[in-house]
Design an enzyme around this catalytic site. Structure first.
Site, PDB file in Angstrom:
ATOM      1  N   ASN A 126      12.109  -8.858  -4.322  1.00 16.12           N
ATOM      2  CA  ASN A 126      11.313  -9.054  -4.064  1.00 16.12           C
ATOM      3  C   ASN A 126      10.258  -7.728  -4.753  1.00 16.12           C
ATOM      4  OD1 ASN A 126      10.533 -11.057  -1.600  1.00 16.12           O
ATOM      5  ND2 ASN A 126      11.244  -9.577   0.092  1.00 16.12           N
ATOM      6  N   GLU A 148      21.785  -5.494   0.567  1.00 14.03           N
ATOM      7  CA  GLU A 148      21.987  -6.558   0.735  1.00 14.03           C
ATOM      8  C   GLU A 148      23.208  -7.296   0.532  1.00 14.03           C
ATOM      9  OE1 GLU A 148      18.259  -8.051   1.389  1.00 14.03           O
ATOM     10  OE2 GLU A 148      17.566  -8.466   2.764  1.00 14.03           O
ATOM     11  N   ASN A 164      12.053   3.857   4.802  1.00 13.90           N
ATOM     12  CA  ASN A 164      10.730   4.201   5.603  1.00 13.90           C
ATOM     13  C   ASN A 164      11.835   4.871   6.406  1.00 13.90           C
ATOM     14  OD1 ASN A 164      13.313   2.975   7.017  1.00 13.90           O
ATOM     15  ND2 ASN A 164      12.840   0.992   7.295  1.00 13.90           N
ATOM     16  N   THR A 182       8.694   5.837   2.346  1.00 15.78           N
ATOM     17  CA  THR A 182       7.753   5.206   3.393  1.00 15.78           C
ATOM     18  C   THR A 182       7.555   5.637   4.553  1.00 15.78           C
ATOM     19  OG1 THR A 182       8.845   3.568   3.550  1.00 15.78           O
ATOM     20  CG2 THR A 182       7.586   3.588   1.161  1.00 15.78           C
ATOM     21  N   GLY A 236       4.612   3.896   6.447  1.00 12.64           N
ATOM     22  CA  GLY A 236       3.749   2.350   7.801  1.00 12.64           C
ATOM     23  C   GLY A 236       2.421   3.370   6.844  1.00 12.64           C
ATOM     24  N   ALA A 244       7.428  -7.094   3.528  1.00 10.03           N
ATOM     25  CA  ALA A 244       7.971  -7.169   1.741  1.00 10.03           C
ATOM     26  C   ALA A 244       7.070  -6.453   1.467  1.00 10.03           C
ATOM     27  CB  ALA A 244       8.059  -8.531   1.044  1.00 10.03           C
ATOM     28  N   ALA A 245       6.698  -4.997   2.441  1.00 14.43           N
ATOM     29  CA  ALA A 245       5.704  -4.197   1.896  1.00 14.43           C
ATOM     30  C   ALA A 245       6.168  -2.886   1.458  1.00 14.43           C
ATOM     31  CB  ALA A 245       4.819  -3.790   3.086  1.00 14.43           C
ATOM     32  N   GLY A 246       7.650  -3.438   1.775  1.00 16.92           N
ATOM     33  CA  GLY A 246       7.958  -1.455   1.446  1.00 16.92           C
ATOM     34  C   GLY A 246       8.548  -1.926  -0.398  1.00 16.92           C
ATOM     35  N   GLY A 250       3.973 -13.671   4.324  1.00 18.02           N
ATOM     36  CA  GLY A 250       5.164 -14.435   3.504  1.00 18.02           C
ATOM     37  C   GLY A 250       5.762 -13.347   2.144  1.00 18.02           C
TER      38      GLY A 250
HETATM   39  O1  RIB Z   1      11.514  -6.795   2.647  1.00 25.99           O
HETATM   40  C1  RIB Z   1      12.002  -7.932   3.297  1.00 25.99           C
HETATM   41  C2  RIB Z   1      12.882  -8.934   3.164  1.00 25.99           C
HETATM   42  O2  RIB Z   1      14.025  -8.730   3.028  1.00 25.99           O
HETATM   43  C3  RIB Z   1      12.978 -10.412   3.055  1.00 25.99           C
HETATM   44  O3  RIB Z   1      12.227 -11.230   1.826  1.00 25.99           O
HETATM   45  C4  RIB Z   1      14.163 -10.724   3.420  1.00 25.99           C
HETATM   46  O4  RIB Z   1      15.154 -11.537   2.787  1.00 25.99           O
HETATM   47  C5  RIB Z   1      15.089  -9.550   3.867  1.00 25.99           C
HETATM   48  O5  RIB Z   1      15.720  -9.533   2.880  1.00 25.99           O
END
Ligand code: RIB
Length: 305
Positions: free
Chosen positions: A44, A141, A186, A223, A225, A252-254, A290
């Site tokens: 993202n 991740e 965050n 961040t 919010g 996915a805002a962050g 999304g």
């Molecule tokens: O930050 C949002 C993301 O966190 C999602 O797209 C999900 O896949 C997780 O990795």
């Protein structure tokens, strides 16, 4: 000259269930809809930097499967250089199960899959790639040893390191923290990693200040919010507010904020302007559903800026 961004991190296929309210423990509820959307924190952030600046590459691992191809195509369409992606045969691409409620809030469970194969050996094999970029952007991740190795190599080559500590573990190694130029949690992650309360902006400032003074972090960009982003450096703290909008989906805002922020940095903008670019991109993203599907184009961000 414009700097080059390298994102090292995860790619997930998001399985998104929309519900009225999150289910309670042990409760069965009816969902409103189900969608499969390209996601993953690393992907993202790369997608956002690609859509906003077109000067980014992504290193990460995908499976030899349909989801891996969809994720690669989504990044490529966003203008990301996907040539460093590693395909891991026999391992499924990462998956996230996401529930989004009617307020736009979410809960996320990630199954690492191929992201778990992105170990230190993958990073070492791409040392030249790191050397060829200027800003190295990481999240948590992929295995921690890989993050440590990437940061070590990035610093050895004199690069700027941006670490988004998500998902946040209970603590992070001091060696990692003192190598980070921009630490971008965050408010919840900041509380967890500092062991301090971050319920108010003043408390978040204290927690960030402690990480800078006692752990050697370069700067903290938290961040907060809908309140915006809090920048804390050795010189002081400043809250950069964001526009208030009706959130549809905060997924996915962050990540979108990160893509905008590093794009601004790469373009040589001031820190404040880079943060404003991140804030604006994130504000637009929460009005759409999304992860990668919600990330705005550069034209949309410039129009709102
Ligand atoms: O930050 C949002 C993301 O966190 C999602 O797209 C999900 O896949 C997780 O990795």
């Amino acid at each position: 000259m414009e700097q080059r961004i390298l994102v090292i991190g995860s790619l997930n296929m998001d399985m998104v269930v929309n519900v009225e309210q999150m289910p309670l423990r042990g409760e069965t509820i009816m969902g409103k809809s189900l969608a499969y959307v390209p996601g993953g924190k690393g992907a993202n952030q790369a997608c956002a930097a690609g859509k906003l600046g077109k000067n980014v590459a992504m290193l990460g691992c995908i499976g030899d499967d349909a989801n891996g191809s969809i994720l690669r195509d989504s990044l490529s369409a966003a203008g990301v250089d996907v040539s460093p992606l590693v395909v891991c045969p026999g391992v499924p691409t990462g998956l996230a199960v996401i529930t989004v409620d009617s307020t736009g809030g979410n809960s996320i469970i990630v199954i690492a899959g191929a992201n778990g194969q992105c170990g230190p050996e993958v990073i070492r094999a791409h040392e030249q790639l790191i050397a060829d970029h200027d800003i190295i952007v990481l999240q948590l991740e992929i295995p921690m040893e890989a993050v440590m190795e990437a940061v070590r190599l990035a610093k050895a080559h004199g690069k700027t390191v941006v670490l988004n500590p998500a998902p946040a573990p209970d603590s992070l190694p001091d060696e990692l923290l003192r190598s980070v130029d921009y630490f971008t949690p965050n408010e919840t992650e900041l509380a967890k990693l500092s062991g301090m309360s971050t319920d108010t902006v003043e408390q978040a400032e204290e927690a960030a200040g402690m990480l800078i003074r006692e752990k050697g972090v370069g700067a903290v960009l938290a961040t907060m919010g809908s309140a915006g982003a809090l920048l804390v450096t050795k010189e002081g703290a400043q809250l950069i507010p964001t526009k208030k909008v009706q959130a549809v989906d905060t997924t996915a805002a962050g990540d979108t904020f990160h893509g905008g922020f590093v794009t601004g940095l790469a373009e040589g903008r001031s820190l404040m302007d880079a943060i404003r670019m991140g804030n604006t991109a994130a504000t637009i993203s929460v009005t759409r559903k999304g992860a990668q599907t919600s990330i705005p184009t550069r034209e949309e961000v410039d129009a709102l800026l």
